[in-house]
Design a protein around this motif. Structure first.
Motif, PDB file in Angstrom:
ATOM      1  N   LEU A  63      38.172  29.091 -44.034  1.00 43.43           N
ATOM      2  CA  LEU A  63      39.133  28.112 -43.524  1.00 43.43           C
ATOM      3  C   LEU A  63      39.521  27.147 -44.642  1.00 43.43           C
ATOM      4  O   LEU A  63      39.046  26.031 -44.706  1.00 43.43           O
ATOM      5  N   ASP A  64      40.417  27.599 -45.508  1.00 44.82           N
ATOM      6  CA  ASP A  64      40.823  26.755 -46.619  1.00 44.82           C
ATOM      7  C   ASP A  64      41.959  25.821 -46.201  1.00 44.82           C
ATOM      8  O   ASP A  64      42.401  25.828 -45.048  1.00 44.82           O
ATOM      9  N   LEU A  65      42.419  24.999 -47.126  1.00 37.37           N
ATOM     10  CA  LEU A  65      43.444  24.002 -46.853  1.00 37.37           C
ATOM     11  C   LEU A  65      44.718  24.638 -46.304  1.00 37.37           C
ATOM     12  O   LEU A  65      45.327  24.123 -45.369  1.00 37.37           O
ATOM     13  N   ARG A  66      45.119  25.775 -46.841  1.00 35.09           N
ATOM     14  CA  ARG A  66      46.337  26.442 -46.356  1.00 35.09           C
ATOM     15  C   ARG A  66      46.218  26.829 -44.889  1.00 35.09           C
ATOM     16  O   ARG A  66      47.176  26.713 -44.128  1.00 35.09           O
ATOM     17  N   HIS A  67      45.031  27.261 -44.475  1.00 37.45           N
ATOM     18  CA  HIS A  67      44.814  27.632 -43.077  1.00 37.45           C
ATOM     19  C   HIS A  67      45.015  26.421 -42.161  1.00 37.45           C
ATOM     20  O   HIS A  67      45.666  26.514 -41.121  1.00 37.45           O
ATOM     21  N   VAL A  68      44.463  25.265 -42.556  1.00 36.20           N
ATOM     22  CA  VAL A  68      44.595  24.047 -41.757  1.00 36.20           C
ATOM     23  C   VAL A  68      46.051  23.591 -41.728  1.00 36.20           C
ATOM     24  O   VAL A  68      46.569  23.184 -40.686  1.00 36.20           O
ATOM     25  N   VAL A 108      53.990  27.051 -45.070  1.00 38.78           N
ATOM     26  CA  VAL A 108      52.937  26.945 -46.065  1.00 38.78           C
ATOM     27  C   VAL A 108      52.934  28.222 -46.884  1.00 38.78           C
ATOM     28  O   VAL A 108      52.845  29.318 -46.339  1.00 38.78           O
ATOM     29  N   GLY A 109      53.073  28.056 -48.192  1.00 36.72           N
ATOM     30  CA  GLY A 109      53.015  29.195 -49.096  1.00 36.72           C
ATOM     31  C   GLY A 109      51.649  29.291 -49.741  1.00 36.72           C
ATOM     32  O   GLY A 109      50.692  28.614 -49.347  1.00 36.72           O
ATOM     33  N   ALA A 110      51.558  30.119 -50.757  1.00 35.27           N
ATOM     34  CA  ALA A 110      50.284  30.301 -51.464  1.00 35.27           C
ATOM     35  C   ALA A 110      49.844  29.018 -52.151  1.00 35.27           C
ATOM     36  O   ALA A 110      48.656  28.712 -52.191  1.00 35.27           O
ATOM     37  N   LEU A 166      50.638  22.138 -53.415  1.00 31.27           N
ATOM     38  CA  LEU A 166      49.393  21.702 -52.779  1.00 31.27           C
ATOM     39  C   LEU A 166      48.609  20.759 -53.691  1.00 31.27           C
ATOM     40  O   LEU A 166      47.949  19.844 -53.210  1.00 31.27           O
ATOM     41  N   GLU A 167      48.714  20.958 -55.012  1.00 32.54           N
ATOM     42  CA  GLU A 167      48.013  20.070 -55.948  1.00 32.54           C
ATOM     43  C   GLU A 167      48.608  18.673 -55.948  1.00 32.54           C
ATOM     44  O   GLU A 167      48.020  17.751 -56.496  1.00 32.54           O
ATOM     45  N   GLY A 168      49.790  18.484 -55.364  1.00 25.31           N
ATOM     46  CA  GLY A 168      50.442  17.182 -55.335  1.00 25.31           C
ATOM     47  C   GLY A 168      50.103  16.348 -54.115  1.00 25.31           C
ATOM     48  O   GLY A 168      50.546  15.204 -53.999  1.00 25.31           O
ATOM     49  N   LEU A 169      49.305  16.895 -53.190  1.00 21.02           N
ATOM     50  CA  LEU A 169      48.968  16.178 -51.959  1.00 21.02           C
ATOM     51  C   LEU A 169      47.796  15.222 -52.171  1.00 21.02           C
ATOM     52  O   LEU A 169      46.744  15.625 -52.658  1.00 21.02           O
ATOM     53  N   ALA A 170      47.997  13.952 -51.785  1.00 20.68           N
ATOM     54  CA  ALA A 170      46.879  13.000 -51.774  1.00 20.68           C
ATOM     55  C   ALA A 170      46.177  13.094 -50.420  1.00 20.68           C
ATOM     56  O   ALA A 170      44.963  13.231 -50.355  1.00 20.68           O
ATOM     57  N   PHE A 171      46.956  13.018 -49.334  1.00 22.10           N
ATOM     58  CA  PHE A 171      46.423  13.213 -47.991  1.00 22.10           C
ATOM     59  C   PHE A 171      47.593  13.361 -47.021  1.00 22.10           C
ATOM     60  O   PHE A 171      48.734  13.071 -47.344  1.00 22.10           O
ATOM     61  N   ILE A 172      47.291  13.830 -45.821  1.00 23.42           N
ATOM     62  CA  ILE A 172      48.285  13.968 -44.755  1.00 23.42           C
ATOM     63  C   ILE A 172      47.734  13.242 -43.537  1.00 23.42           C
ATOM     64  O   ILE A 172      46.630  13.533 -43.083  1.00 23.42           O
ATOM     65  N   ARG A 173      48.529  12.311 -43.011  1.00 17.13           N
ATOM     66  CA  ARG A 173      48.114  11.551 -41.826  1.00 17.13           C
ATOM     67  C   ARG A 173      48.958  12.007 -40.639  1.00 17.13           C
ATOM     68  O   ARG A 173      50.167  12.067 -40.728  1.00 17.13           O
ATOM     69  N   ARG A 174      48.278  12.283 -39.551  1.00 20.82           N
ATOM     70  CA  ARG A 174      48.959  12.713 -38.307  1.00 20.82           C
ATOM     71  C   ARG A 174      48.481  11.829 -37.173  1.00 20.82           C
ATOM     72  O   ARG A 174      47.316  11.501 -37.088  1.00 20.82           O
TER      73      ARG A 174
END
Length: 189
Positions: free
Chosen positions: A118-123, A151-153, A180-188
């Protein structure tokens, strides 16, 4: 001096040397075993606990800080529940430091096969499926709001719109592709 006293003294000296050697060996093994621990092993016992994370970048140019209850984690991400319904998804690559971890660590390599996959792409694909509006904080500073579309690779695409709105044709201002390397965090929420 009696022979019994001499033998008792020698025996005590021998036991002291053995105890010191054992203590040194235990300390050496402890240091060696700590070398096998991963951050994931340190985080696993903290699931359910309140932690504070310092992150690279964020909406401002300096480090960002998020605090919440650690509710889930994977090999390259962790999820914090903030007060209220808000959740923060933190890529491990943006993590600088964590405060609030227990002193114990989980055994290395025992996270299970499912958790390891369950990596970041899966979430992130789960967020795409939910069509949930979110705020995406970028490592270089800045924030995008909208709905994740794909979501890509090594990237995620976002339809930019106000947080209260939906990704409808009239409300989408633009689209962004974020590595993906540019993400600090995602708030929902």
């Amino acid at each position: 001096m009696r022979w019994e006293d001499l033998f008792a003294d020698l025996e005590l000296q021998w036991e002291a040397v053995e105890a010191a050697e054992l203590e040194a060996e235990i300390a050496d093994r402890t240091r060696r075993e700590a070398g096998y621990l991963r951050l994931l092993d340190r985080l696993r016992p903290a699931v359910g606990a309140e932690v504070r994370c310092l992150l690279r970048g964020g909406p401002t140019a300096g480090p960002a800080a998020v605090t919440g209850r650690l509710t889930a984690l994977g090999v390259d991400w962790l999820l914090l529940s903030e007060s209220g319904p808000a959740e923060v998804l933190v890529p491990r690559s943006s993590l600088l430091a964590v405060r609030g971890l227990p002193t114990v660590s989980a055994q290395p390599g025992h996270e299970g096969r499912l958790a390891a996959r369950l990596d970041l792409r899966h979430v992130l694909r789960g967020l795409v499926r939910d069509r949930a509006a979110c705020a995406v904080a970028l490592l270089g500073g800045g924030q995008l709001t909208g709905t994740l579309l794909r979501v890509g690779a090594d990237f995620v695409e976002l339809a930019e719109h106000p947080l209260g709105g939906f990704a409808r044709r009239g409300e989408v201002r633009s689209g962004w592709t974020v590595p993906l390397e540019g993400l600090a965090f995602i708030r929902r929420g």
